[in-house]
Scaffold this motif. Structure first.
Motif, PDB file in Angstrom:
ATOM      1  N   SER A  95     -10.160  30.581  25.716  1.00 17.53           N
ATOM      2  CA  SER A  95     -10.808  31.397  24.682  1.00 17.53           C
ATOM      3  C   SER A  95     -10.084  31.259  23.350  1.00 17.53           C
ATOM      4  N   VAL A  96      -8.748  31.297  23.385  1.00 21.99           N
ATOM      5  CA  VAL A  96      -7.976  31.186  22.139  1.00 21.99           C
ATOM      6  C   VAL A  96      -8.130  29.777  21.558  1.00 21.99           C
ATOM      7  N   ASN A  97      -8.092  28.765  22.434  1.00 17.69           N
ATOM      8  CA  ASN A  97      -8.285  27.391  21.944  1.00 17.69           C
ATOM      9  C   ASN A  97      -9.658  27.220  21.308  1.00 17.69           C
ATOM     10  N   LEU A  98     -10.648  27.843  21.934  1.00 17.96           N
ATOM     11  CA  LEU A  98     -12.016  27.763  21.403  1.00 17.96           C
ATOM     12  C   LEU A  98     -12.053  28.330  19.976  1.00 17.96           C
ATOM     13  N   VAL A  99     -11.537  29.558  19.827  1.00 22.04           N
ATOM     14  CA  VAL A  99     -11.610  30.202  18.508  1.00 22.04           C
ATOM     15  C   VAL A  99     -10.782  29.419  17.487  1.00 22.04           C
ATOM     16  N   SER A 100      -9.542  29.067  17.853  1.00 18.59           N
ATOM     17  CA  SER A 100      -8.679  28.410  16.860  1.00 18.59           C
ATOM     18  C   SER A 100      -9.293  27.090  16.423  1.00 18.59           C
ATOM     19  N   SER A 101      -9.877  26.370  17.378  1.00 12.37           N
ATOM     20  CA  SER A 101     -10.433  25.062  17.052  1.00 12.37           C
ATOM     21  C   SER A 101     -11.652  25.178  16.129  1.00 12.37           C
ATOM     22  N   ILE A 102     -12.606  26.011  16.504  1.00 13.06           N
ATOM     23  CA  ILE A 102     -13.835  26.046  15.686  1.00 13.06           C
ATOM     24  C   ILE A 102     -13.614  26.820  14.389  1.00 13.06           C
ATOM     25  N   HIS A 121       2.251  35.107  23.501  1.00 12.27           N
ATOM     26  CA  HIS A 121       2.317  34.118  24.588  1.00 12.27           C
ATOM     27  C   HIS A 121       2.078  32.745  23.948  1.00 12.27           C
ATOM     28  N   HIS A 122       2.620  31.698  24.551  1.00  6.15           N
ATOM     29  CA  HIS A 122       2.430  30.358  23.975  1.00  6.15           C
ATOM     30  C   HIS A 122       0.953  30.042  23.749  1.00  6.15           C
ATOM     31  N   SER A 123       0.098  30.643  24.559  1.00 10.99           N
ATOM     32  CA  SER A 123      -1.332  30.320  24.434  1.00 10.99           C
ATOM     33  C   SER A 123      -1.945  30.887  23.159  1.00 10.99           C
ATOM     34  N   ASN A 124      -1.218  31.737  22.437  1.00 17.45           N
ATOM     35  CA  ASN A 124      -1.706  32.178  21.127  1.00 17.45           C
ATOM     36  C   ASN A 124      -0.777  31.702  20.014  1.00 17.45           C
ATOM     37  N   ILE A 125       0.008  30.686  20.334  1.00 15.06           N
ATOM     38  CA  ILE A 125       0.865  30.056  19.308  1.00 15.06           C
ATOM     39  C   ILE A 125       0.493  28.571  19.202  1.00 15.06           C
ATOM     40  N   VAL A 126       0.562  27.900  20.370  1.00 18.38           N
ATOM     41  CA  VAL A 126       0.402  26.440  20.350  1.00 18.38           C
ATOM     42  C   VAL A 126      -0.993  26.008  19.850  1.00 18.38           C
ATOM     43  N   PRO A 127      -2.074  26.686  20.244  1.00 20.24           N
ATOM     44  CA  PRO A 127      -3.381  26.270  19.698  1.00 20.24           C
ATOM     45  C   PRO A 127      -3.407  26.314  18.172  1.00 20.24           C
ATOM     46  N   TRP A 128      -2.702  27.295  17.585  1.00 20.93           N
ATOM     47  CA  TRP A 128      -2.659  27.369  16.115  1.00 20.93           C
ATOM     48  C   TRP A 128      -1.773  26.265  15.558  1.00 20.93           C
ATOM     49  N   GLN A 129      -0.721  25.913  16.312  1.00 19.61           N
ATOM     50  CA  GLN A 129       0.134  24.813  15.841  1.00 19.61           C
ATOM     51  C   GLN A 129      -0.631  23.487  15.862  1.00 19.61           C
ATOM     52  N   ILE A 130      -1.497  23.340  16.872  1.00 21.24           N
ATOM     53  CA  ILE A 130      -2.314  22.120  16.925  1.00 21.24           C
ATOM     54  C   ILE A 130      -3.218  22.062  15.686  1.00 21.24           C
ATOM     55  N   GLN A 131      -3.790  23.207  15.332  1.00 22.72           N
ATOM     56  CA  GLN A 131      -4.640  23.244  14.125  1.00 22.72           C
ATOM     57  C   GLN A 131      -3.801  23.058  12.865  1.00 22.72           C
ATOM     58  N   ALA A 132      -2.570  23.575  12.907  1.00 20.28           N
ATOM     59  CA  ALA A 132      -1.684  23.419  11.746  1.00 20.28           C
ATOM     60  C   ALA A 132      -1.428  21.927  11.498  1.00 20.28           C
ATOM     61  N   ALA A 133      -1.202  21.190  12.610  1.00 20.04           N
ATOM     62  CA  ALA A 133      -0.942  19.753  12.474  1.00 20.04           C
ATOM     63  C   ALA A 133      -2.203  19.015  12.008  1.00 20.04           C
ATOM     64  N   ARG A 134      -3.343  19.456  12.494  1.00 19.02           N
ATOM     65  CA  ARG A 134      -4.604  18.774  12.137  1.00 19.02           C
ATOM     66  C   ARG A 134      -5.018  19.055  10.697  1.00 19.02           C
ATOM     67  N   LYS A 135      -4.877  20.343  10.301  1.00 22.51           N
ATOM     68  CA  LYS A 135      -5.508  20.761   9.046  1.00 22.51           C
ATOM     69  C   LYS A 135      -4.517  21.195   7.971  1.00 22.51           C
ATOM     70  N   LYS A 162      -4.697  33.364   0.883  1.00 25.71           N
ATOM     71  CA  LYS A 162      -4.794  32.216   1.799  1.00 25.71           C
ATOM     72  C   LYS A 162      -4.978  32.659   3.256  1.00 25.71           C
ATOM     73  N   THR A 163      -4.779  33.950   3.531  1.00 27.71           N
ATOM     74  CA  THR A 163      -4.874  34.411   4.925  1.00 27.71           C
ATOM     75  C   THR A 163      -6.329  34.366   5.371  1.00 27.71           C
ATOM     76  N   LYS A 164      -6.593  33.635   6.472  1.00 27.55           N
ATOM     77  CA  LYS A 164      -7.980  33.468   6.911  1.00 27.55           C
ATOM     78  C   LYS A 164      -8.259  34.158   8.240  1.00 27.55           C
ATOM     79  N   ILE A 165      -7.215  34.369   9.059  1.00 25.57           N
ATOM     80  CA  ILE A 165      -7.440  35.019  10.358  1.00 25.57           C
ATOM     81  C   ILE A 165      -6.114  35.614  10.862  1.00 25.57           C
ATOM     82  N   VAL A 166      -6.241  36.697  11.628  1.00 22.22           N
ATOM     83  CA  VAL A 166      -5.089  37.305  12.304  1.00 22.22           C
ATOM     84  C   VAL A 166      -5.329  37.128  13.803  1.00 22.22           C
ATOM     85  N   ALA A 167      -4.282  36.714  14.543  1.00 20.10           N
ATOM     86  CA  ALA A 167      -4.425  36.531  16.003  1.00 20.10           C
ATOM     87  C   ALA A 167      -3.217  37.158  16.685  1.00 20.10           C
ATOM     88  N   VAL A 168      -3.418  38.305  17.330  1.00 24.35           N
ATOM     89  CA  VAL A 168      -2.273  38.995  17.956  1.00 24.35           C
ATOM     90  C   VAL A 168      -2.617  39.457  19.366  1.00 24.35           C
TER      91      VAL A 168
END
Ligand code: PLP
Length: 404
Positions: A95-102, A121-135, A162-168
């Motif tokens: 679910s987190v990967n879905l939201v962060s990606s789209i 949890h890593h599952s709400n950090i790493v998906p954002w890091q993947i997007q950080a690297a991409r975008k 610049k803040t576009k989303i909060v994920a906690v």
């Protein structure tokens, strides 16, 4: 609640481990399943197994109806406005990967920021890091105080244009802290910023009302709430799910396909490419019905009593350090006893039949903030008892004696 009779619903709880009765205190990792959930899976495969949505035949229609009924059960359970807002996923992580990606694809550009917390949890950090690297987006982090509570004054000042989303996370899987997510969401909304809540550790323990919280997205896993593995939920406000692009392509998620142009299905199917886990969805609904019948208020009250009882007892042990002393806390106890390594403690407790988790609990940045490598974590469910806690505390004392 009649714990003794509730325990009979969970056959695994009467197992013995190395000749000792199993004491299962690893509920934050995954919960045990009541008989009705396991029977629902069996019944699904024996009596209602046919691929859903596309079939004209009886079995397919019956399976489709069961799957969609399960979606309505989830909708009711978290009080979503519409069943279109319930997307079945593989779990919180997906679910987190879905939201962060789209979301990153559709709504973020280089330099934009996402706010997360130090206790994710890593599952709400790493998906954002993947997007950080991409975008090229940046990640800002809400720190915590020494009790393990988020520093809301710092959070307020993390926002920029610049803040576009909060994920906690709603509840920390290590500290047990119940974060003030309603306030977190209100503050984000003052800046017109949407919020994703990681509900993996909250839905099993407290009543969640997504309309009252007003989060744009809310994620959780079935296996942590007495349901099967491999299925979970993404709740999303209809207006957001409508405007965001699909996550994966395939069957189910399309309206029509030609090589020139493909149009996408309506909600929630636009986000459910491929054959969904239609057996899992009905078993998850069974688990939610089971929980609802017990009552989340009763569950919370008993689990809180267990937490207080265990905390008091643990505090009598010499050189005990408990991590997470928040005022609002769920039934998670992370600790270290003197200089005994968490693995040693976990392995020796295991020999006594006591299942706890050790290590960094997929929250390494939190461990760094605490200045430790890992903890021992006991996490309680409504089916646990004070007698089990007594045995657990006696076990810890025994291990402490062995080491000193
Ligand atoms: N978020 C939190 C707070 C968790 O505790 C967990 C699992 O422990 C997850 C996310 C990931 O859940 P899953 O592995 O079911 O996707």
């Amino acid at each position: 609640m009649d714990i003794r009779s509730i325990r009979k619903d969970f056959p695994i709880l009467s197992h013995k481990i190395y000749d000792s009765p199993l004491i299962y205190f690893d509920n934050a990792a995954t919960t045990q399943k009541p008989r009705c959930v396991v029977e629902k899976i069996e019944e699904g495969y024996y009596n209602a197994n046919a691929n859903i949505h596309r079939g004209v035949h009886f079995l397919s229609q019956e399976a489709t109806e069961a799957h969609e009924k399960a979606r309505r059960t989830v909708q009711k359970f978290i009080n979503a406005r519409s069943s279109n807002e319930i997307v079945f996923t593989r779990g919180t992580t997906e679910s987190v990967n879905l939201v962060s990606s789209i979301f990153a694809d559709a709504c973020m550009n280089e330099g934009d920021e996402v706010i997360v917390s130090v206790m994710e949890h890593h599952s709400n950090i790493v998906p954002w890091q993947i997007q950080a690297a991409r975008k090229g987006i940046a990640i800002k982090v809400i720190p915590m105080n020494e009790k393990g509570e988020l520093q809301m004054d710092v959070y307020r000042n993390l926002f920029s244009e610049k803040t576009k989303i909060v994920a906690v996370t709603h509840v920390s899987n290590v500290l047990g802290t119940i974060n003030p997510v309603k306030e977190i969401i209100e503050i984000a909304h003052e800046h017109e910023v949407p919020v994703l809540i990681d509900g993996a550790q909250s839905v099993p323990h407290l009543k969640v009302d997504v309309q009252d919280l007003d989060a744009e997205f809310y994620a959780f896993s079935a296996h942590k709430i007495y349901g099967p593995t491999g299925i979970g939920v993404l709740y999303g406000k209809e207006e957001w799910l409508d405007k965001l692009p699909p996550y994966q392509g395939g069957g189910e998620m399309i309206a029509s396909v030609t090589f020139e142009k493909t149009t996408f299905n309506e909600l929630p199917f636009k986000f459910e490419a491929g054959t969904p886990d239609f057996i899992g969805s009905t078993a998850m609904a069974e688990a939610l019905n089971y929980i609802s019948a017990l009552g989340l208020d009763n569950i919370a009250a008993w689990e809180n009593e267990l937490l207080q009882y265990a905390t008091e007892k643990l505090n009598t042990i010499e050189h005990m350090r408990i991590f997470g002393q928040a005022r609002h806390k769920s039934s998670v106890l992370s600790f270290l006893a003197g200089d005994i390594h968490h693995y040693d403690m976990g392995m020796l407790l295991d020999r006594l039949g006591i299942a706890v988790r050790t290590g960094h609990h997929c929250a390494q940045p939190l461990m760094q903030a605490l200045g430790i490598e890992g903890t021992v974590r006991a996490s309680f469910s409504f089916y646990n008892t004070k007698e089990e806690i007594d045995a657990f505390v006696a076990g810890i004392e025994r291990v402490c004696k062995m080491f000193h």
